[in-house]
Design a protein around this motif. Sequence first.
Motif, mmCIF file in Angstrom:
data_model
loop_
_atom_site.group_PDB
_atom_site.id
_atom_site.type_symbol
_atom_site.label_atom_id
_atom_site.label_comp_id
_atom_site.label_asym_id
_atom_site.label_seq_id
_atom_site.Cartn_x
_atom_site.Cartn_y
_atom_site.Cartn_z
ATOM 1 N N THR A 47 -21.947 -3.275 23.346
ATOM 2 C CA THR A 47 -22.908 -3.062 22.172
ATOM 3 C C THR A 47 -24.142 -4.634 22.989
ATOM 4 O O THR A 47 -24.752 -4.697 22.413
ATOM 5 C CB THR A 47 -22.587 -4.046 21.272
ATOM 6 O OG1 THR A 47 -21.968 -3.186 20.594
ATOM 7 C CG2 THR A 47 -23.699 -4.188 19.988
ATOM 8 N N GLY A 144 -19.493 6.669 9.254
ATOM 9 C CA GLY A 144 -19.486 5.882 9.102
ATOM 10 C C GLY A 144 -20.090 5.330 8.480
ATOM 11 O O GLY A 144 -20.823 5.764 7.562
ATOM 12 N N ASP A 148 -25.687 3.139 9.120
ATOM 13 C CA ASP A 148 -25.132 3.890 9.998
ATOM 14 C C ASP A 148 -25.403 5.576 9.945
ATOM 15 O O ASP A 148 -24.962 6.101 10.555
ATOM 16 C CB ASP A 148 -24.246 3.382 10.690
ATOM 17 C CG ASP A 148 -23.719 2.428 11.555
ATOM 18 O OD1 ASP A 148 -24.296 1.308 11.625
ATOM 19 O OD2 ASP A 148 -22.308 1.261 11.757
ATOM 20 N N ASN A 153 -16.958 4.515 6.380
ATOM 21 C CA ASN A 153 -16.613 4.528 7.461
ATOM 22 C C ASN A 153 -14.397 4.544 7.097
ATOM 23 O O ASN A 153 -14.554 4.171 7.277
ATOM 24 C CB ASN A 153 -16.401 3.874 8.104
ATOM 25 C CG ASN A 153 -15.987 4.121 9.981
ATOM 26 O OD1 ASN A 153 -14.919 4.973 10.168
ATOM 27 N ND2 ASN A 153 -16.947 3.524 10.657
ATOM 28 N N ALA A 289 -20.158 2.664 20.132
ATOM 29 C CA ALA A 289 -19.347 2.434 19.358
ATOM 30 C C ALA A 289 -17.335 2.146 20.046
ATOM 31 O O ALA A 289 -16.460 1.581 20.360
ATOM 32 C CB ALA A 289 -18.763 3.032 18.248
ATOM 33 N N PRO A 373 -21.803 -2.333 9.171
ATOM 34 C CA PRO A 373 -21.923 -1.726 10.086
ATOM 35 C C PRO A 373 -22.096 -2.644 11.030
ATOM 36 O O PRO A 373 -21.063 -3.763 11.381
ATOM 37 C CB PRO A 373 -23.568 -1.423 11.044
ATOM 38 C CG PRO A 373 -24.087 -1.653 9.106
ATOM 39 C CD PRO A 373 -23.215 -2.203 8.187
ATOM 40 N N ASP A 375 -22.749 -4.015 14.355
ATOM 41 C CA ASP A 375 -23.671 -5.242 15.035
ATOM 42 C C ASP A 375 -23.406 -6.858 13.908
ATOM 43 O O ASP A 375 -23.148 -7.309 14.964
ATOM 44 C CB ASP A 375 -25.188 -4.840 15.333
ATOM 45 C CG ASP A 375 -25.339 -4.260 14.332
ATOM 46 O OD1 ASP A 375 -25.167 -3.487 13.062
ATOM 47 O OD2 ASP A 375 -26.348 -4.219 14.194
#
Length: 466
Positions: A47, A144, A148, A153, A289, A373, A375
């Motif tokens: 990432t 997810g 996402d 998830n 991921a 998510p 990030d």
Amino acid sequence: MPDTALGPIENPTAGHSSLARSLTAPGLVAIGLGATIGAGVFVLTGTAAAQYAGPAISLSFLIGGIACGFVGLCYAELAAMIPEAGSTYTYTRACLGLLPAWIIGWDLVLEFAMAAATVAVGWSGYAQSLAADFGLKLPAALSGAPGDGGLVNLPAAGIVLMLTALLTRSTRDASLINGLLVACKVAIILAFVGVGVVHLQPALWHPFVPDNAGAFGSYGWSGVFRGAAVVFFAFIGFETVATAAGECRAPQRDAPIGLIGSLAISAILYVAVAAVLTGLVPYRELDVADPIAKAIDRLALPSLAIVIKLGALIGLTTSALTALYGQGRIFFAMARDGLLPRLFCRVDPATRAPVTSQVVIGLFTAAVAGLVPIDILGELVSIGTLLAFCLVCALVLILRRTQPDRPRPFRVPAAAPMAVLGILSCLILMASLPADTWIRLAVWLAIGLAIYAGYGRRNARLTRAG
């Protein structure tokens, strides 16, 4: 009750609320590696390379490792001086009093819980990649977070709940399992580096520091520093080692070994993996991921791909396990002082584990892992960690002045410059994070202050030595 600083703390809790002292130096190193070598190497490497630093992500890890070296020495001094559960929270309580301790304890909740959730999301990515190799695939709605493209998830939430169940057992059982898994994942990481070196494409490293894309943190040298700030989360492991000092047989000797040893090994492995990864896959393609799985798939070695993905799952499992463990001990320490309800510092008479604390943390973290998510999670962990690290370095300076004669089984060499360099390094990395991350931190701390005003201040109790 006034928020006065505490003196030296020897035995703050009654026997029914004490944790078992069963850990040794090798166990602490394994806990540090278990916490450190996880999402940082298996997830955030890709990432950060794709979004910020490009091939120079290896420099980002090196910068983060150097900054952590300064902080790690400060942690070693404090952990040897004050070998209790609670890490930075306990050090702050002993030095500055309850309100500052609550603020940093609440920050540590953000750090550890978000770290476990981040790792769980990475675990989910690798688990789904491995399942796909055998023709198995979850529905998109269950694979997810809403941000996402899914609804929840499910694998990420599930692994958190499974590890929470393990942590309700004894610390010794969890430590043995963690040690075995850590040995496996280090061996597999070395295998990835060894195989990857043979298949490197050096052309992918050029330009090593990509030109800035027109915004701060988007490649260029600002991207290298933003990458360092984001992957700084990867070095959270020695915070967990400090938290575990309260369960060491000989903490004054073992805590510094565990802290410095796990940090040095982790930094070397991170830089090596980052260099190999960006030499196998174009960095812009690594924003996934499971970046290491993507690199192995490029090599067309299916048997190795399965081994590496299993290694990633093992690595992420130990990282999530130790983050959840650390959070449980933070809650234990805060509840011991009355800042949280007393039920959070009750330990099971058979396992000597803080079961209620661990279960509540597990449920909260599972919800976050399933719905947020990766990030956003990674940035939240980094800013929480950096704030705690700044305070640790400052505490070394404060205690050197206020308690100069207190026994220090381990002393930071050149304490003043080392601590100042640690603070400056962390502040520079914090300044490199996006503005919305700062806003989320401010909101989180505001919620914490409201809880302190409504509950913690009225119920807090100060415990003095003697």
